[in-house]
Design a protein around this motif. Structure first.
Motif, mmCIF file in Angstrom:
data_model
loop_
_atom_site.group_PDB
_atom_site.id
_atom_site.type_symbol
_atom_site.label_atom_id
_atom_site.label_comp_id
_atom_site.label_asym_id
_atom_site.label_seq_id
_atom_site.Cartn_x
_atom_site.Cartn_y
_atom_site.Cartn_z
ATOM 1 N N LYS A 50 0.830 -1.207 0.000
ATOM 2 C CA LYS A 50 0.000 0.000 0.000
ATOM 3 C C LYS A 50 0.868 1.261 0.000
ATOM 4 C CE LYS A 50 -3.811 -2.336 0.328
ATOM 5 N NZ LYS A 50 -4.665 -2.458 -0.850
ATOM 6 N N ILE A 51 0.241 2.374 -0.369
ATOM 7 C CA ILE A 51 0.936 3.657 -0.338
ATOM 8 C C ILE A 51 0.429 4.448 0.859
ATOM 9 C CG2 ILE A 51 1.358 5.829 -1.551
ATOM 10 C CD1 ILE A 51 1.011 4.303 -4.174
ATOM 11 N N THR A 52 1.328 4.823 1.741
ATOM 12 C CA THR A 52 0.954 5.613 2.912
ATOM 13 C C THR A 52 1.536 7.009 2.766
ATOM 14 O OG1 THR A 52 1.003 3.632 4.278
ATOM 15 C CG2 THR A 52 1.066 5.750 5.428
ATOM 16 N N ALA A 53 0.662 8.028 2.876
ATOM 17 C CA ALA A 53 1.149 9.407 2.757
ATOM 18 C C ALA A 53 1.319 9.997 4.149
ATOM 19 C CB ALA A 53 0.159 10.244 1.957
ATOM 20 N N LEU A 54 2.407 10.753 4.341
ATOM 21 C CA LEU A 54 2.602 11.487 5.581
ATOM 22 C C LEU A 54 2.379 12.954 5.270
ATOM 23 C CD1 LEU A 54 5.965 9.828 6.792
ATOM 24 C CD2 LEU A 54 3.633 8.994 7.112
#
Lengths: 274, 274
Positions: A50-54
Motif C-alpha cells: 500500500k501507499i501511505t502518505a505522511l
C-alpha cells in the motif's frame, strides 16, 4: 437501527483494510535531537503493497520519522530514537541491525534528485555490484528492467554512458527511483519526491509512484494534499504540539479526508490551518 | 585595493616583458629552435640542446606526482571521512607545516639522508629518484589540501543517497566521492605539477646536475630550473639569452598549468552544486 446502518459500511471497510497485513509496525516512536524532543507518539502500521502518505505542516517531523525507517537518521549522531519499529521480526531501534542489508530492502527517494555525478549506467551498476551481483549480463538485464519500470529506458538507452547530470530534473528523479528499484527492495521511502520538479515532470513521477502500488510498500512525505488524496491508500497526519511533532491521526485516506476525527486534521485538510 | 592589484598586474607584465626582452636575440632569428634539435648542451661553443633538461624536468615532476598523489589523496580521504575533532585539526596543521618548510631545508635533508641511502643501492645517489622523492614531499600538502577541499565540496545529498542504497563507506568514497571530486583533485594535481616544475633548490641539491637524458631512476640529471641557477652567474651573449628563453618557457608552462587548475576547480564547484 439508524446507528447500525451508518456504522455498517464503515465496519465492513475496516475489516477489508485489516486484511492488508502490516509490513512495518511502529509503536510509540519518539525522536530526539540532542535532548530536545522532535517527534513523538507515532504508532501506526505500514501495510504491505500500500501507499501511505505522511502529511502535515513543515517541521512536524515527517521526514525525521521517514529516515528512522531505513535508519538514515543514524547519519546524524545527535539523533536518538525510542520506541519500536518492527520490520520482519526485527526491531530497527535496536543497535544490532545490519544497516547495509536493511537499506537494500528499504529504498529511499529524496526531495532533490541526487543521482551520482557519474554515467547513467554506473548510477545503477554501482549499487548492484555492491550487493553482490557479480555477473555483468545479469546486471545489465536488471538495469534495463529498472529503467523500463520508471519509463526511462526509451529516453536513455542510447546514451547510458553519458553523465546522469545531463538529464532533466524529472528524468533525474526517475533515475533515482530506478536506482532504488534495481535492488528490488520491499519498501520505498519518498521524501517529497515531486516538490523540486516542474508540473509536467511531477505528474509523470506521480503516475509512476501510483504504478508501484501492490509491488512495493510505499511511504511518501508530501505537502501536496491533492497528491496525497490521489495516490495514497493510507494517510498519517502530523502536527506540531508543544514545540514537538506528533502523529495526530492515521486512517485510510478516504476516511481521513472525508471524515477526519480530530479537529486539527479537519482544519488542516480544509486549508484553514497549516 | 585597486591600486595594489594594478601594481601586482604591472609587475607580472614587467617580468614577462623582461624575459621576452632578454631572450629576444635568440627568439627573433629562430635560433631557439635549436634547443630542441641539437643534442648537446655546450653553450660556450654555441650548442644549446635543451631536450635532456626539458625531459629531466618532466620526469622529475611526473615522478613526484606518482609518489605524492596516492599519499595526498589518502590524506584527504582521512581528513574528510575519518578524522574527527582534535585529530583532524592537528593533522591539518601538520600538512600546513609541511607546506611551510623552506625547500632548501628539504634539499639538505635529501642530500644528507636520502642521497647516501640511494647511493648504497646504486652510486652516486644523486638521481631522478632522489629528486622525485624530495619534490613529492614538497607537493604533498598542496595535493592533500586541494583534494580535501574538492571532497568537502561534493554535495552531501549525493552521499546520503549512497548511504540510503546500503553502499559501504569504502564504495561511497572510492566509487562515488572521489570520482565526483575529480575535477577539483585534477586542479590540485596541476597546481602541484606547476610547483614541482618550477622548483629549483631541491633538484639542484639532490638530482645530480648531469646534463643527460634520464635513462633510469638512478641516473643523475639536470632540470631546466637548476640549469638557470647553475650557469646564470657566468653566462654571456647567446648563452645568457638561452637561459632566459628556458626561464620564459618555464614561466609560460607554469601559468598555463595554474590557469587550467583554476578552470577545473571552478568547473568542479559548479557541477557538484547543480
Amino acid at each position: 437501527m439508524i446507528v447500525a446502518e451508518t456504522l455498517a459500511p464503515r465496519l465492513s471497510e475496516d475489516i477489508i483494510e485489516s486484511r492488508a497485513p502490516a509490513h512495518i509496525k511502529v509503536n510509540e516512536l519518539a525522536i530526539y535531537y540532542g535532548k530536545k524532543l522532535a517527534v513523538n507518539g507515532i504508532s501506526l502500521s505500514l501495510h504491505r503493497g500500500k501507499i501511505t502518505a505522511l502529511i502535515g505542516p513543515s517541521g512536524c517531523g515527517k521526514t525525521s520519522f521517514l529516515t528512522t525507517l531505513n535508519q538514515l537518521s543514524k547519519l546524524n549522531n545527535q539523533v536518538t530514537v525510542t520506541g519500536e519499529i518492527h520490520f520482519d521480526g526485527e526491531n530497527l531501534t535496536q543497535n544490532n541491525v545490519d544497516l547495509l542489508s536493511l537499506r537494500r530492502r528499504v529504498g529511499m527517494i529524496f526531495q532533490k534528485p541526487n543521482p551520482f555525478p557519474l554515467s547513467i549506467f554506473k548510477n545503477l551498476d554501482i549499487p548492484l555490484k555492491e550487493h553482490g551481483f557479480k555477473n555483468r549480463a545479469e546486471r545489465i538485464e536488471k538495469i534495463e528492467n529498472a529503467l523500463k519500470a520508471v519509463g526511462l529506458w526509451d529516453e536513455v538507452k542510447d546514451r547510458l554512458n553519458t553523465s546522469a547530470l545531463s538529464l532533466s530534473g524529472g528524468q533525474q528523479q526517475r533515475l533515482c527511483i530506478a536506482r532504488a528499484l534495481v535492488l528490488e527492495p520491499e519498501v520505498l521511502l519518498m521524501d517529497e519526491p515531486c516538490s523540486a520538479l516542474d508540473p509536467i515532470s511531477s505528474g509523470i513521477v506521480e503516475e509512476l509512484i501510483s504504478s508501484l502500488r501492490d509491488k512495493y510498500t510505499v511511504v511518501i512525505v508530501t505537502h501536496n494534499l491533492a497528491q496525497a488524496k490521489r495516490i495514497s491508500d493510507y494517510t498519517a497526519f502530523f502536527w506540531t504540539q508543544n514545540g514537538a511533532g506528533k502523529l495526530i491521526e492515521f486512517n485510510n485516506t478516504r476516511q481521513l479526508f472525508s471524515g477526519p476525527k480530530d479537529e486539527r486534521t479537519a482544519a488542516y485538510i480544509s486549508g484553514i490551518k497549516g | 585595493m585597486g591600486a595594489l592589484s594594478f601594481v601586482c598586474a604591472a609587475l607580472l607584465c614587467l617580468i614577462l616583458g623582461f624575459l621576452l626582452y632578454e631572450s629576444w636575440s635568440l627568439v627573433a632569428d629562430g635560433r631557439w629552435l635549436s634547443f630542441f634539435s641539437q643534442t648537446g648542451w655546450y653553450p660556450l661553443e654555441g650548442l644549446f640542446g635543451m631536450t635532456p633538461m626539458i625531459f629531466a624536468s618532466l620526469v622529475l615532476t611526473f615522478g613526484s606526482l606518482v609518489i605524492a598523489l596516492p599519499v595526498g589523496l589518502a590524506c584527504a580521504i582521512f581528513l574528510e571521512f575519518y578524522a574527527k575533532g582534535w585529530v583532524k585539526k592537528s593533522f591539518q596543521s601538520l600538512l600546513n607545516l609541511l607546506a611551510g618548510i623552506p625547500s632548501v631545508v628539504l634539499g639538505l635533508w635529501g642530500l644528507t639522508e636520502l642521497v647516501p641511502l640511494i647511493g648504497q643501492i646504486k652510486a652516486p645517489g644523486t638521481s631522478v629518484l632522489a629528486g622525485a622523492v624530495v619534490l613529492s614531499l614538497m607537493i604533498l600538502p598542496t595535493l592533500a589540501l586541494t583534494s580535501y577541499a574538492a571532497l568537502t565540496s561534493v554535495d552531501r545529498s549525493i552521499l546520503a543517497g549512497a548511504q540510503a542504497l546500503g553502499l559501504t563507506q569504502k564504495t561511497q568514497i572510492l566509487a562515488i566521492a572521489v570520482p565526483a571530486a575529480r575535477s577539483g583533485i585534477m586542479s590540485g594535481v596541476l597546481l602541484a605539477s606547476a610547483r614541482a616544475l618550477g622548483e629549483t633548490m631541491v633538484v639542484l641539491m639532490v638530482a645530480g646536475n648531469v646534463v643527460q637524458m634520464p635513462s633510469s631512476l638512478f641516473a643523475p640529471v639536470r632540470a631546466l630550473t637548476a640549469n638557470i641557477a647553475l650557469e646564470m652567474a657566468y653566462a654571456l651573449g647567446g648563452h645568457r639569452a638561452s637561459l632566459y628563453v628556458s626561464g620564459l618557457l618555464l614561466t609560460i608552462i607554469v601559468w598555463i598549468l595554474a590557469y587550467l587548475a583554476s578552470y577545473l576547480f571552478n568547473k568542479g564547484r559548479t557541477v557538484s552544486h547543480d
